[in-house]
Design an enzyme around this catalytic site. Structure first.
Site, PDB file in Angstrom:
ATOM      1  N   SER A 133       0.850  -1.193   0.000  1.00 48.76           N
ATOM      2  CA  SER A 133       0.000   0.000   0.000  1.00 48.76           C
ATOM      3  C   SER A 133       0.883   1.241   0.000  1.00 48.76           C
ATOM      4  O   SER A 133       2.053   1.179   0.392  1.00 48.76           O
ATOM      5  CB  SER A 133      -0.883  -0.010   1.251  1.00 48.76           C
ATOM      6  OG  SER A 133      -1.467   1.251   1.426  1.00 48.76           O
ATOM      7  N   TYR A 159      -1.645  -0.355  10.428  1.00 51.72           N
ATOM      8  CA  TYR A 159      -1.766  -0.746   9.014  1.00 51.72           C
ATOM      9  C   TYR A 159      -0.556  -0.245   8.231  1.00 51.72           C
ATOM     10  O   TYR A 159      -0.001  -0.969   7.393  1.00 51.72           O
ATOM     11  CB  TYR A 159      -3.077  -0.173   8.457  1.00 51.72           C
ATOM     12  CG  TYR A 159      -3.403  -0.568   7.032  1.00 51.72           C
ATOM     13  CD1 TYR A 159      -3.441  -1.897   6.642  1.00 51.72           C
ATOM     14  CD2 TYR A 159      -3.713   0.406   6.087  1.00 51.72           C
ATOM     15  CE1 TYR A 159      -3.756  -2.243   5.322  1.00 51.72           C
ATOM     16  CE2 TYR A 159      -4.037   0.070   4.783  1.00 51.72           C
ATOM     17  CZ  TYR A 159      -4.058  -1.260   4.400  1.00 51.72           C
ATOM     18  OH  TYR A 159      -4.375  -1.599   3.109  1.00 51.72           O
TER      19      TYR A 159
END
Ligand code: NAD
Length: 283
Positions: free
Chosen positions: A166, A179
């Site tokens: 990501s 995350y």
């Protein structure tokens, strides 16, 4: 000169974990169009089977849905058994299962003095169970399937692992420390495994998607009433040099490139697919 195409992928067997999700579905469409056989490995068995049968019909392709939890080695081994029986030896693996948890998300982006009386909304209110969940799903959930689903590749001395990272792996996004750190660990592991397996014919790379409007984040980035971008949506677009969100289908080219022989000498890299977000300092 050798013909440059994705044709080497025709008939290969690709496993995709978390394949019943938004990004997974878009990737499977690309795999099916390129002539691959696909096994969707997902914790949501009903959805995996539904997505598999719909896409199999739409693309006239061999696609199966198999239940497994990426955090449970025995369930992955069971899934491998089913995949081997139904599709044959596994050639390619996409580690797509991942995500965030509200328990590991701060309510405020930055602490202000006014937050000192209510720490709940800040870093100090985060739950460690949330950190554990997010780290497990994104990091261990990439490591374990790599351990199980590359075994056939070892026998053939040929194969590819593709991790889904990501944007927040490069620069942490506000509110989501677990995350962000977990995806940074995915990049690090991508490099580590690429080195470890380089001499046995298995390449390991990753794509780092930027900002895509999906069902999960639509309410955060689009104002429901006006249909315009929300403040967070505007911030994202303003920091994306191409001036827009991506569509999940924008990942397809990078995925096919990294799976195919077109990238035969490429291992240990992470390709951002982000409209320039990572390159831009904001000034
Ligand atoms: P999604 O939530 O739509 O899909 C995730 C899928 O993973 C679901 O089908 C879910 O059932 C499955 N799953 C969850 N836990 C599992 C487990 N323990 N074992 C097996 N399967 C499990 O997510 P998405 O938006 O399609 O994201 C896919 C990947 O892309 C994730 O790694 C995510 O972190 C990454 N990513 C997404 C975006 C985005 O904008 N959506 C951006 C960057 C990166």
């Amino acid at each position: 000169m050798k013909k440059l195409s994705f044709d080497d992928l025709i008939g290969k067997v690709c496993v995709i974990t978390g394949g019943a999700g938004v990004i997974g579905i878009s990737i499977i469409k690309a795999l099916a169009s390129a002539g691959l056989k696909v096994a969707i490995v997902d914790i949501n068995e009903e959805l995996a089977k539904k997505v598999a049968s719909e896409l199999a019909n739409e693309y006239n392709a061999q696609i199966i849905g198999v239940k497994a939890n990426v955090l449970d080695k025995a369930s992955l081994e069971n899934a491998k058994f089913v995949i081997n029986e139904q599709l044959g030896p596994i050639d390619l693996l996409i580690n797509g299962a991942g995500g965030n948890s509200p328990q590991a998300t701060t309510a405020v982006e930055q602490m202000e003095e006014s937050d000192l009386s209510n720490l709940e909304k800040t870093f100090y209110g985060l739950q460690m169970e949330g950190f554990d969940k997010v780290f497990a799903l994104n990091f261990k959930g990439t490591v374990l399937p790599s351990m199980v689903f590359t075994r056939d590749m070892l026998l053939k001395k040929s194969g590819v692992v593709l991790n889904i990272s990501s944007m927040n792996s490069y620069h942490p996004l506000t509110k989501i420390p677990a995350y962000s750190a977990a995806k940074a660990s995915v990049n690090n592991f991508t490099e580590w495994l690429a080195v470890h397996l380089a001499k046995v014919g298995i390449r390991v790379n990753a794509v780092a998607p930027g900002f895509f409007i999906t069902n999960q984040n639509r309410f955060l980035v689009i104002d429901e009433k006006s249909g315009e971008y929300s403040d967070r949506g505007k911030k994202i677009v303003n920091n994306t040099p191409m001036g827009k969100f991506g569509e999940p289908d924008d990942l397809q080219g990078a995925v096919l490139y990294l799976l195919s022989d077109l990238s035969a000498f490429v291992t240990g890299i992470v390709i951002p697919v982000d409209g320039g977000f990572n390159a831009y300092s904001g000034v």
